[in-house]
Design an enzyme around this catalytic site. Structure first.
Site, PDB file in Angstrom:
ATOM      1  N   SER A 131       0.857  -1.194   0.000  1.00 33.67           N
ATOM      2  CA  SER A 131       0.000   0.000   0.000  1.00 33.67           C
ATOM      3  C   SER A 131       0.884   1.232   0.000  1.00 33.67           C
ATOM      4  O   SER A 131       2.001   1.195   0.548  1.00 33.67           O
ATOM      5  CB  SER A 131      -0.882   0.021   1.247  1.00 33.67           C
ATOM      6  OG  SER A 131      -1.539   1.273   1.365  1.00 33.67           O
ATOM      7  N   TYR A 144      -0.840  -0.304  10.228  1.00 39.51           N
ATOM      8  CA  TYR A 144      -1.035  -0.735   8.841  1.00 39.51           C
ATOM      9  C   TYR A 144       0.169  -0.323   7.994  1.00 39.51           C
ATOM     10  O   TYR A 144       0.731  -1.142   7.247  1.00 39.51           O
ATOM     11  CB  TYR A 144      -2.326  -0.099   8.324  1.00 39.51           C
ATOM     12  CG  TYR A 144      -2.692  -0.439   6.898  1.00 39.51           C
ATOM     13  CD1 TYR A 144      -2.977  -1.744   6.522  1.00 39.51           C
ATOM     14  CD2 TYR A 144      -2.764   0.560   5.925  1.00 39.51           C
ATOM     15  CE1 TYR A 144      -3.316  -2.049   5.216  1.00 39.51           C
ATOM     16  CE2 TYR A 144      -3.117   0.263   4.620  1.00 39.51           C
ATOM     17  CZ  TYR A 144      -3.391  -1.042   4.271  1.00 39.51           C
ATOM     18  OH  TYR A 144      -3.734  -1.347   2.968  1.00 39.51           O
TER      19      TYR A 144
HETATM   20  N1  LIG Z   1      -8.928  -0.998  -0.772  1.00 38.83           N
HETATM   21  C1  LIG Z   1      -7.924  -0.162  -0.791  1.00 38.83           C
HETATM   22  O1  LIG Z   1      -8.091   1.052  -0.977  1.00 38.83           O
HETATM   23  C2  LIG Z   1      -6.510  -0.648  -0.622  1.00 38.83           C
HETATM   24  C3  LIG Z   1      -5.467   0.271  -0.830  1.00 38.83           C
HETATM   25  C4  LIG Z   1      -4.156  -0.172  -0.697  1.00 38.83           C
HETATM   26  C5  LIG Z   1      -3.895  -1.492  -0.369  1.00 38.83           C
HETATM   27  N2  LIG Z   1      -4.934  -2.348  -0.148  1.00 38.83           N
HETATM   28  C6  LIG Z   1      -4.596  -3.730   0.198  1.00 38.83           C
HETATM   29  O2  LIG Z   1      -5.206  -4.588  -0.746  1.00 38.83           O
HETATM   30  C7  LIG Z   1      -5.577  -5.825  -0.126  1.00 38.83           C
HETATM   31  C8  LIG Z   1      -7.049  -6.110  -0.345  1.00 38.83           C
HETATM   32  O3  LIG Z   1      -7.809  -5.015   0.142  1.00 38.83           O
HETATM   33  P1  LIG Z   1      -9.393  -4.946  -0.071  1.00 38.83           P
HETATM   34  O4  LIG Z   1      -9.779  -3.540   0.187  1.00 38.83           O
HETATM   35  O5  LIG Z   1      -9.775  -5.603  -1.349  1.00 38.83           O
HETATM   36  O6  LIG Z   1      -9.874  -5.839   1.177  1.00 38.83           O
HETATM   37  P2  LIG Z   1     -11.302  -6.448   1.496  1.00 38.83           P
HETATM   38  O7  LIG Z   1     -12.327  -6.010   0.518  1.00 38.83           O
HETATM   39  O8  LIG Z   1     -11.538  -6.183   2.933  1.00 38.83           O
HETATM   40  O9  LIG Z   1     -11.077  -8.025   1.268  1.00 38.83           O
HETATM   41  C9  LIG Z   1     -10.154  -8.676   2.070  1.00 38.83           C
HETATM   42  C10 LIG Z   1     -10.023 -10.112   1.622  1.00 38.83           C
HETATM   43  O10 LIG Z   1      -9.046 -10.749   2.444  1.00 38.83           O
HETATM   44  C11 LIG Z   1      -9.666 -11.805   3.181  1.00 38.83           C
HETATM   45  N3  LIG Z   1      -9.087 -11.848   4.514  1.00 38.83           N
HETATM   46  C12 LIG Z   1      -9.090 -10.898   5.466  1.00 38.83           C
HETATM   47  N4  LIG Z   1      -8.485 -11.347   6.577  1.00 38.83           N
HETATM   48  C13 LIG Z   1      -8.109 -12.625   6.326  1.00 38.83           C
HETATM   49  C14 LIG Z   1      -7.465 -13.638   7.065  1.00 38.83           C
HETATM   50  N5  LIG Z   1      -7.074 -13.446   8.348  1.00 38.83           N
HETATM   51  N6  LIG Z   1      -7.248 -14.828   6.477  1.00 38.83           N
HETATM   52  C15 LIG Z   1      -7.645 -15.060   5.206  1.00 38.83           C
HETATM   53  N7  LIG Z   1      -8.254 -14.142   4.442  1.00 38.83           N
HETATM   54  C16 LIG Z   1      -8.484 -12.951   5.011  1.00 38.83           C
HETATM   55  C17 LIG Z   1     -11.164 -11.475   3.186  1.00 38.83           C
HETATM   56  O11 LIG Z   1     -11.983 -12.634   3.339  1.00 38.83           O
HETATM   57  P3  LIG Z   1     -12.438 -13.144   4.807  1.00 38.83           P
HETATM   58  O12 LIG Z   1     -12.804 -11.927   5.598  1.00 38.83           O
HETATM   59  O13 LIG Z   1     -13.595 -14.055   4.522  1.00 38.83           O
HETATM   60  O14 LIG Z   1     -11.291 -13.877   5.378  1.00 38.83           O
HETATM   61  C18 LIG Z   1     -11.320 -10.899   1.785  1.00 38.83           C
HETATM   62  O15 LIG Z   1     -11.360 -11.925   0.829  1.00 38.83           O
HETATM   63  C19 LIG Z   1      -5.172  -5.685   1.345  1.00 38.83           C
HETATM   64  O16 LIG Z   1      -3.899  -6.228   1.534  1.00 38.83           O
HETATM   65  C20 LIG Z   1      -5.127  -4.187   1.550  1.00 38.83           C
HETATM   66  O17 LIG Z   1      -4.284  -3.821   2.599  1.00 38.83           O
HETATM   67  C21 LIG Z   1      -6.232  -1.962  -0.262  1.00 38.83           C
END
Ligand SMILES: NC(=O)c1ccc[n+]([C@@H]2O[C@H](COP(=O)([O-])OP(=O)(O)OC[C@H]3O[C@@H](n4cnc5c(N)ncnc54)[C@H](OP(=O)(O)O)[C@@H]3O)[C@@H](O)[C@H]2O)c1
Length: 258
Positions: A131, A144
């Protein structure tokens, strides 16, 4: 872009948001996809294996199943991540450890389990989802940001140790329009306003991040390892330049302005 037919791609957190888009993108490119997350979605992309990435044993079990069913792994996208925002003074020990267990150690353990399943002659690839928070701290994201900075560092160490067999890279998204982030900003309208503040005029869609992952895992990136690819729409104007004014000379830089 490379066809992934005959290749096996494991996407952690591949059930929602960015991870789901990544899983769908690799499947569309011909890969056999395995998604790991805690909760089974109504319609999974590829083969779903219930896994808590914060638990070493659970990660090992998941890859044992992958080895039995598919015999190899060519691509690992370490996407599962995140941490609750909060003031650094208030973090509990449990919250602090959980952030590193998921964002850093989960990625490391998955990578360790993947390595022996990769072809010895090379061609395999890991893409870690970091990120911009790991490079540009902002209030409320201390844990984070620290975890994502550690993940970026881990990326470079693995790239050194595992070349030429496995390439290891990191994608650094800025804000991405997922359900979680939309809720964080207080709804779609508020999220759209944030997007308008970016140089590209919009927030990234999950598919934008998926395409960056596909590129890094593809043969088109065969010499790219240990890299960080920013996908942040040009970044953010610094606070002291909120109005977005260009320096006066910039408009005339090619000799045609002013
Ligand atoms: N969205 C943004 O703006 C953004 C920006 C920069 C970086 N990121 C990074 O991109 C990645 C995805 O973000 P997102 O926004 O798409 O997240 P999200 O919509 O919250 O989805 C998270 C995914 O990870 C799984 N997950 C969470 N905790 C877990 C665990 N302990 N074990 C196994 N699976 C787990 C969730 O499924 P379950 O809950 O069912 O386990 C879900 O499939 C993350 O690493 C985040 O830090 C996101």
């Amino acid at each position: 872009m490379t066809s992934f037919t005959g290749r096996v791609a494991v996407v952690t957190g591949g059930t929602r948001g960015i991870g789901r888009a990544v899983a769908a993108r690799f499947e569309a490119a011909g890969a056999t996809v395995v998604t790991l997350a805690r909760t089974e979605p109504r319609q999974a992309v590829g083969r779903f294996i219930a896994t808590d990435l914060g638990s070493h044993g659970a990660v090992r079990d998941a890859f044992r199943t992958v080895a039995e069913e598919f015999g190899r792994v060519d691509v690992l996208v370490n996407n599962a991540g995140g941490a609750r925002p909060g003031a650094a003074l208030d973090y509990s020990e449990a919250a602090a450890r959980a952030a590193f267990d998921l964002n850093v150690l989960g990625a490391l353990f998955a990578a360790q389990c993947m390595y022996p399943l990769t072809p010895e002659h090379g061609g395999a690839s890991i893409v870690n989802i970091g990120s911009v928070a790991g490079t540009r701290p902002s209030p409320g994201t201390a844990l984070y940001g620290a975890a994502k900075a550690a993940l970026a560092s881990l990326t470079k160490s693995l790239a050194l140790e595992w070349a030429p067999r496995v390439r290891v890279n990191c994608v650094l998204p800025g804000p991405v329009l997922t359900e979680s982030l939309t809720a964080y900003y207080g709804g779609p309208e508020a999220a759209a306003v944030v997007g308008q503040g970016l140089p590209m005029g919009r927030m990234a869609e999950p598919a934008d991040i998926a395409d960056a992952c596909l590129f890094l895992a593809s043969d088109a990136a065969r010499q790219v390892s240990g890299a960080e690819l920013l996908v942040h729409g040009g970044g953010e104007a610094p606070r002291f330049n909120r109005a977005g004014h260009l320096p006066r000379r910039a408009a005339g830089i090619d000799g045609t302005g002013e």
